[in-house]
Scaffold this active site. Structure first.
Site, mmCIF file in Angstrom:
data_model
loop_
_atom_site.group_PDB
_atom_site.id
_atom_site.type_symbol
_atom_site.label_atom_id
_atom_site.label_comp_id
_atom_site.label_asym_id
_atom_site.label_seq_id
_atom_site.Cartn_x
_atom_site.Cartn_y
_atom_site.Cartn_z
ATOM 1 N N GLU A 224 0.335 -0.929 0.170
ATOM 2 C CA GLU A 224 -0.200 0.287 0.154
ATOM 3 C C GLU A 224 0.426 1.451 0.038
ATOM 4 O O GLU A 224 0.071 2.699 0.012
ATOM 5 C CB GLU A 224 -1.512 0.097 1.146
ATOM 6 C CG GLU A 224 -1.858 -0.597 1.031
ATOM 7 C CD GLU A 224 -1.736 -2.096 0.753
ATOM 8 O OE1 GLU A 224 -2.704 -2.652 -0.239
ATOM 9 O OE2 GLU A 224 -1.421 -3.240 1.541
ATOM 10 N N ASN A 308 -0.638 -7.956 -3.636
ATOM 11 C CA ASN A 308 -1.228 -7.248 -4.613
ATOM 12 C C ASN A 308 -0.373 -6.242 -5.195
ATOM 13 O O ASN A 308 1.055 -6.047 -4.844
ATOM 14 C CB ASN A 308 -3.096 -6.432 -3.996
ATOM 15 C CG ASN A 308 -1.583 -4.953 -2.530
ATOM 16 O OD1 ASN A 308 -2.080 -5.817 -1.821
ATOM 17 N ND2 ASN A 308 -2.206 -4.438 -3.799
ATOM 18 N N ASP A 350 -6.981 -5.955 -4.165
ATOM 19 C CA ASP A 350 -6.540 -6.997 -3.479
ATOM 20 C C ASP A 350 -6.376 -7.668 -3.071
ATOM 21 O O ASP A 350 -6.370 -8.131 -1.314
ATOM 22 C CB ASP A 350 -6.757 -5.187 -2.431
ATOM 23 C CG ASP A 350 -5.682 -5.097 -0.923
ATOM 24 O OD1 ASP A 350 -4.546 -5.386 -1.406
ATOM 25 O OD2 ASP A 350 -6.308 -5.427 -0.213
#
Length: 624
Positions: A224, A308, A350
């Site tokens: 992220e 991801n 994700d």
């Protein structure tokens, strides 16, 4: 945050809790596909061919200890101890407790070796060694690694740690700021410590290292943050780097060479880790190895999933985005890639591929196959031939509608366009949610029942992709997410699954996601914890509740079963709610903000009514 501010937090949060938003209505059952509609296999079940079990090379005879989080290299999390049964479990009592002095999400498995229990906490990653030969298991030593405080602000989903491992007199663990440390198990003295992560780019480490073949295998977190994912092998005795493989970029960086023979045509070609991305996007493309790494002693291989791609806004990265959201088989000594399979090409949701792999010998299509079983975040339970990388079967084990199944000729998901996200578009009722039908929390397998015991969630989401720019060390997400309960409204479930018949056998529904691991015993019990603080034992054959205990905080840790110096069976688990699903308690986070914690608060805003932050080790046994 100042000490005064921390003191005032309970007063400040009280009015917020009183006005916490209502948990959204569940997604209707008719929004998702059934197992019969989208489950696929390349052959019919043939259970008469043989009995499903782990090879002794990966699951040797149980000596009563618990030296690695997965119990053994097969990752069965099966204990052969039989003293505690469904009939006498009601008599379980607390042996002792130990305060961890850290009230954050406690996800680690306690480790038991040489009559000592080792526990590593969430940040600041204290390590405790407890003497099991003495009443109350007094502290033998404590090690405080003092990780850099800045690492706390880089962890996307709480400052968790998923455990350490014991090997040849050493306890080896990682720290949030990206160190791997080996301690002398007798004294707690650091034998070596190696810094791997670069905090300036947002790298952290939360995973439990795997120790095998003279190496310590570990990967990074930070998808992220636009962190480029890697897996590293360190020399077990010195901590020096043996090899490093990236999961995006040119073949030379990914360690793809002459050994690489993927089963599916879509994974063949030169430098796909570059060509399947926009120019240079692979440099900040994620694919982190923050979950489970599995060593196969029988086939001499290492398997690891990849996380991801970044950002979550898939319109900013057209292409399959190799080598994210997939699984690699690698040579343990060199890191050379042998095969790869991508669970979710061009991942829109994700769906990290980092969950555990359970290594089994299983009847399939008229013969015994050496397989790995993988429960992916994308909602599918995969049975994969671990020699070739071919998917033998793929079945949904939770509510699923983002695809209409997995095409086993190509290996690719059959995308449902109604749930495909696009920049600026609000797409509702996507199942499963971003954390998946199951996140990192590990399953277990019993050779007695032939069943897998899957702790998982029943969550879906609304998602809108938005434009985002990359700035090193800051969030790189590009999505607005609001999670909601799946069909039925129960947000969690423990499922017993028959991998040969490809179907659930029984299920226990829970109010909240089941975010703890499971352990199954030869005594016929499955142990797991709930986010509202119940530690439970259920009958492994029926799912009937045999015993439960209310802990001081929600449980997201990994229970274990071990034989103590007294010769009796004991069960241990860490309590301490947190992680992604429990961030609304351990944060602190405003429970009125449904978009907080990457949309998780929208479905967990009521959790603070049922539990509080904590950090306690519990150990149980029968009276004797």
């Amino acid at each position: 945050m100042t000490m005064r501010a921390l003191t005032l937090l309970p007063c400040l949060l009280a009015p917020l809790l009183a006005h916490a938003q209502t948990v959204p209505a569940p997604v209707p059952q008719n929004e998702v596909f059934t197992l019969a509609e989208i489950g696929h296999a390349i052959a019919e079940p043939t259970p008469q061919v043989g009995r499903t079990a782990a090879n002794p090379a990966n699951a040797p005879a149980d000596d009563g200890q618990w030296t690695m989080p997965s119990k053994n290299y097969a990752s069965t999390r099966f204990s052969s101890l039989t003293e505690i049964t469904p009939q006498n479990a009601k008599d379980l009592k607390v042996d002792f407790t130990f305060s961890l002095a850290v009230n954050k999400g406690q996800e680690a498995a306690p480790i038991v070796a040489d009559n000592t229990m080792f526990v590593v906490t969430a940040y600041p990653n204290y390590v405790y060694a407890l003497d099991l030969t003495k009443p109350g298991a007094p502290l033998k030593w404590k090690f405080a690694p003092k990780p850099l405080p800045a690492s706390q602000g880089l962890a996307c989903c709480d400052v968790v740690n998923r455990g350490g491992t014991y090997d040849q007199g050493k306890y080896i663990f990682s720290t949030l700021d990206g160190q791997v440390i080996a301690l002398d198990a007798r004294s707690g003295t650091a034998l070596w410590r190696t810094r791997l992560a670069n905090l300036n780019t947002g790298e952290t480490i939360t995973m439990a290292p795997t120790v095998a073949d003279g190496h310590v295998y570990v990967g990074n977190s930070g998808g992220e943050m636009g962190v480029r994912g890697w897996i590293i092998a360190l020399d077990e005795n010195s901590g020096k780097l043996d090899w490093k493989a990236f999961n995006t970029g040119p073949d030379k960086d990914v360690l793809i060479g002459s050994q690489f023979k993927p089963f599916y045509a879509g994974d063949r070609g030169q430098d796909l880790g570059v060509k399947s991305w926009p120019p240079d996007a692979w440099r900040i493309g994620g694919g982190n190895v923050w979950g489970w790494i599995t060593y196969d002693a029988e086939l001499h291989a290492v398997y690891h999933g990849t996380g991801n791609p970044g950002p979550w806004n898939a319109d900013q990265r057209p292409g399959d985005n190799k080598w994210t959201t997939g699984i690699f088989a690698r040579d343990p000594g060199s890191g050379a890639a042998r095969w790869y399979y991508q669970f979710s090409p061009h991942d829109n949701h994700d769906y990290d591929g980092i969950n555990e792999q359970i290594l089994l010998d299983m009847p399939f299509g008229g013969a015994m196959h050496k397989v790995l079983v993988h429960f992916d975040r994308n909602g599918y339970l995969y049975v994969i031939d671990r020699q070739s990388g071919q998917v033998l079967s793929a079945d949904p084990f939770g509510p699923t509608n983002w695809t209409r199944g997995i095409d086993l000729k190509t290996g690719r998901p059959i995308i449902n366009p109604e749930k495909d996200t696009r920049q600026g578009a609000d797409v509702t009722n996507i199942c499963p949610t971003a954390s998946g039908s199951k996140d990192w929390e590990p399953s277990s397998f019993s050779p007695q029942t032939g069943l897998l015991y899957i702790p998982h969630e029943n969550l879906c989401m609304d998602k809108k992709d938005v434009q985002v720019s990359y700035i090193a060390g800051t969030p790189y997400v590009g999505a607005e997410v609001h999670m909601k309960p799946g069909p039925g409204g129960n947000r969690g479930e423990l499922t017993a699954w028959d991998p040969v018949a490809r179907r659930p056998v029984w299920a226990v529904k829970e109010m909240f996601p089941v975010w703890s691991g499971t352990v199954v015993t030869a005594g016929g019990l499955v142990f797991y914890g709930t986010m509202d603080g119940w530690f439970k034992a259920v009958d492994a054959r029926t799912g009937a509740l045999a015993w439960q205990f209310k802990a001081d905080s929600g449980i997201i840790g990994q229970p274990i079963s071990f034989r103590g110096p007294d010769g009796h069976q004991h069960i241990a688990v860490l309590a301490g709610v947190g992680g992604w699903s429990g961030a609304v308690v351990s944060g602190p986070i405003d429970p009125r903000d449904g978009s907080a914690a990457l949309g998780m608060v929208n479905v967990m805003s009521d959790l603070p009514k049922y539990t509080t932050a904590g950090g306690t080790l519990y150990v149980f046994s029968l009276p004797h």
